[in-house]
Design a protein around this motif. Structure first.
Motif, PDB file in Angstrom:
ATOM      1  N   UNK A  21       0.819  -1.210   0.000  1.00  0.00           N
ATOM      2  CA  UNK A  21       0.000   0.000   0.000  1.00  0.00           C
ATOM      3  C   UNK A  21       0.852   1.259   0.000  1.00  0.00           C
ATOM      4  N   UNK A  22       1.944   1.246   0.741  1.00  0.00           N
ATOM      5  CA  UNK A  22       2.823   2.422   0.753  1.00  0.00           C
ATOM      6  C   UNK A  22       3.476   2.634  -0.612  1.00  0.00           C
ATOM      7  N   UNK A  23       3.857   1.554  -1.269  1.00  0.00           N
ATOM      8  CA  UNK A  23       4.428   1.691  -2.619  1.00  0.00           C
ATOM      9  C   UNK A  23       3.393   2.223  -3.605  1.00  0.00           C
ATOM     10  N   UNK A  24       2.146   1.809  -3.463  1.00  0.00           N
ATOM     11  CA  UNK A  24       1.085   2.354  -4.315  1.00  0.00           C
ATOM     12  C   UNK A  24       0.860   3.838  -4.004  1.00  0.00           C
ATOM     13  N   UNK A  25       0.923   4.195  -2.725  1.00  0.00           N
ATOM     14  CA  UNK A  25       0.787   5.608  -2.340  1.00  0.00           C
ATOM     15  C   UNK A  25       1.938   6.424  -2.916  1.00  0.00           C
ATOM     16  N   UNK A  26       3.142   5.880  -2.848  1.00  0.00           N
ATOM     17  CA  UNK A  26       4.312   6.570  -3.401  1.00  0.00           C
ATOM     18  C   UNK A  26       4.136   6.791  -4.903  1.00  0.00           C
ATOM     19  N   UNK A  27       3.642   5.785  -5.602  1.00  0.00           N
ATOM     20  CA  UNK A  27       3.393   5.945  -7.041  1.00  0.00           C
ATOM     21  C   UNK A  27       2.385   7.061  -7.296  1.00  0.00           C
ATOM     22  N   UNK A  28       1.333   7.096  -6.506  1.00  0.00           N
ATOM     23  CA  UNK A  28       0.315   8.137  -6.671  1.00  0.00           C
ATOM     24  C   UNK A  28       0.888   9.513  -6.343  1.00  0.00           C
TER      25      UNK A  28
END
Length: 167
Positions: A21-28
């Protein structure tokens, strides 16, 4: 939403779900910074996501550089966008403090990294004298330096006194 999910997963001990989830947040956040390069709040949010990932990496004994470098870059971008961002300085201070704990555990000298943390904490405190994170970081850094001094057979008291004087 992904950032909040990552924090919830981290807080409940689901580290791999937190990483995802943090990696997805970072991408966003990266996508958002590409569209709004001068919005300091987006850079600060990106830095916070990297800080949480850094924390997970350190807890798991993973190499920390892959999270530290982009975290520092996001903080620097936030400061460039908003030179009065105490928050960005505080995040840098927290990151350096986390790294210092790894160095101390591995028998390395944490003082250079703790000095960077103190410098950033003082910058945050100058911008926001009530910044509790900055004040906490200053005290913890001097305690870390005192701990290292004791390990080396040196008197820790001067560093503990500096901690009290700084806050």
């Amino acid at each position: 939403a992904r950032f909040a999910a990552g924090i919830a997963a981290k807080d409940s001990g689901r580290k791999e779900a937190a990483r995802e989830d943090l990696n997805l947040a970072i991408s966003a956040f990266n996508a958002a910074t590409a569209m709004a390069t001068s919005d300091a709040s987006i850079h600060e949010s990106l830095a916070e996501a990297w800080l949480q990932l850094l924390n997970l990496d350190i807890w798991d004994g993973r190499p920390y550089r892959s999270a530290l470098d982009p975290l520092l870059a996001a903080c620097d971008a936030a400061i460039t966008s908003n030179p009065r961002s105490a928050n960005a300085h505080s995040k840098k201070a927290r990151a350096y403090f986390l790294v210092s704990e790894v160095l101390l555990r591995n028998g390395q000298d944490p003082r250079p990294v703790l000095d960077l943390s103190i410098q950033n904490s003082l910058a945050a405190k100058k911008l926001d004298p009530q910044d509790a994170i900055a004040l906490d970081s200053i005290g913890n850094c001097y305690i870390g330096i005192a701990h290292y001094a004791m390990k080396k057979g040196q008197d820790p008291l001067p560093f503990l006194e500096r901690a009290l004087a700084a806050i």
